[in-house]
Write an enzyme that holds these catalytic residues in place. Structure first.
Site, PDB file in Angstrom:
ATOM      1  CD  GLU A 126     -28.715  38.523  11.100  1.00 49.74           C
ATOM      2  OE1 GLU A 126     -28.225  37.637  11.558  1.00 49.74           O
ATOM      3  OE2 GLU A 126     -28.449  39.524  10.576  1.00 49.74           O
TER       4      GLU A 126
ATOM      5  CE1 TYR B   2     -28.787  38.101  15.037  1.00 56.83           C
ATOM      6  CE2 TYR B   2     -29.637  35.756  15.889  1.00 56.83           C
ATOM      7  CZ  TYR B   2     -29.148  36.623  14.874  1.00 56.83           C
ATOM      8  OH  TYR B   2     -28.831  36.037  13.569  1.00 56.83           O
TER       9      TYR B   2
END
Length: 397
Positions: A206, A118
């Site tokens: 993101e 992530y």
């Protein structure tokens, strides 16, 4: 301004970030043509069909499917396009899917195992610095990771005077447990990602997941990108990417007439001039036992036309049970605002079916109160903040 995945990937690719390649399709036939083209360009045998909506968790709602042949590409694209996709980040009605991204399969076998990470770039408002947040737990809800295993989330703050330094990119790659070719690839990826974030005037990037492929390439498999609205005047190429179908229709209409409007879940509509006063007015409504239905800043001018447009926008929300107008007359005189309210009310006839409280303070405030009180209309006037709050509480009861 939020972007679709394929648009975010276009920006990333333009700054040298490796991405999972794909082609947008608006029908099942276009999806098959896209799959054929993608196979010719990349050699991929399988294809991932991804719904393009402004919401996360698409896979959980059935918006991301793997197709192993062209027949499945056509079937899955036909199922996804036109569906109302419900995810943890949408309403119960979901969002209608108008297009899909046909992407290459990047989970191919090789010399090493694939790994998912992530990574996001955003502003840390408490320090006023940009920050890279990253974790070894890619492909999962980052909120769940933060709650259950917070020690697996790392952050790296960037000094605005120097930008991202080489040792910081290497530190990120090290904390993700990479070595060799994958380590070098990750440092390049991080540097390019941060450059894309800064030079595109984004408020958030993101990437979940960032993938280490079986041959040690590092790439963005997904991309959630938000561009700072205040920078669109100098990023016109990004402004053209705006998909109004994905935005609140009332907010789109308000923007078109120059009103700063944000839709909320409450029962009291707000019409205010100035963002600070608008926030204070929302607090006032909560203190009075209500909930703000919107944030609406009419700006420095509040003539009859502008007030009427604001009324129409607010009343599109069926949950609104009362409207509070709270104007400070500095540049604009209160008596002109009061006359504008009266004229707008008369122009709209019977379409206003909820009580209206008007609080005008500043230049000619007393004269403004006389205009409201003598108008013969069902409008409650107030001068003091507490008086306005009491009237809100009264009409709600």
């Amino acid at each position: 301004m939020n972007l679709h995945e394929y648009q975010g990937k276009e920006i990333l690719s333009s700054f040298g970030v490796r991405i999972q390649r794909g082609i947008v399709a608006h029908s099942a036939k276009e999806a098959v043509d896209a799959a054929k083209q993608l196979t010719a360009e990349t050699g991929t045998g399988w294809h991932v069909i991804k719904a393009q909506v402004h919401a996360g968790g698409r896979g959980k709602g059935g918006g991301v499917k793997l197709a192993k042949n062209l027949k499945e590409v056509e079937e899955l694209a036909g199922q996804i396009i036109g569906m109302n996709l419900v995810t943890p980040q949408t309403s119960a009605e979901g969002k209608k899917v108008h297009q899909v991204l046909v992407a290459e399969d990047v989970y191919y076998p090789g010399d090493s195992e694939t790994s998912e990470f992530y990574m996001s770039v955003l502003l840390n408002r408490s320090t006023g610095r940009n920050m890279i947040m990253y974790s070894t737990e890619g492909g999962m809800d980052i909120e769940e990771v933060a709650e259950k295993t917070p020690h697996l989330i790392f952050t790296e703050e960037i000094d605005p005077a120097t930008g991202l330094l080489g040792f910081q990119a290497r530190k990120i790659a090290f904390n993700l447990g990479l070595s060799g070719t994958a380590f070098k690839e990750m440092t390049k990826f991080v540097s390019a990602l941060y450059k894309a974030y800064v030079q595109s005037d984004s408020s958030m990037f993101e990437i979940n997941p960032v993938l280490k492929t079986s041959d040690d390439k590092i790439m963005a498999v997904d991309a959630k990108v938000s561009i700072d609205d205040n920078a669109l005047y100098r990023r016109k190429q990004y402004a053209e990417m705006r998909d109004l179908r994905e935005e609140n229709p009332i907010e789109v209409e308000a923007r078109a007439v120059g009103l700063n409007y944000v839709d909320l879940d409450g029962n009291v509509g707000c019409m205010v001039n100035g963002a600070g006063l608008a926030m204070a007015t929302m607090d006032l409504i909560k203190m009075a036992g209500g909930e703000p239905a919107n944030f609406l800043d009419v700006g420095g001018t509040a003539d009859a036309k502008r007030v009427e447009e604001a009324f129409r926008i607010i009343l599109k929300d069926p949950n609104v049970k009362a409207i509070l107008i709270n104007i400070f007359g500095g540049i604009v005189r209160c008596d002109r605002v009061a006359q504008g309210v009266v004229d707008a009310y008369k122009n709209m006839g019977d379409s206003i079916k909820v009580p209206i409280i008007v609080r005008l303070q500043g230049t000619n405030a007393e004269l403004a109160k006389e205009i409201i009180d003598n108008s013969g209309l069902a409008v409650h006037s107030a001068v003091q903040f507490k008086e306005a709050a009491d009237k809100v509480e009264e009409v709600l009861k």
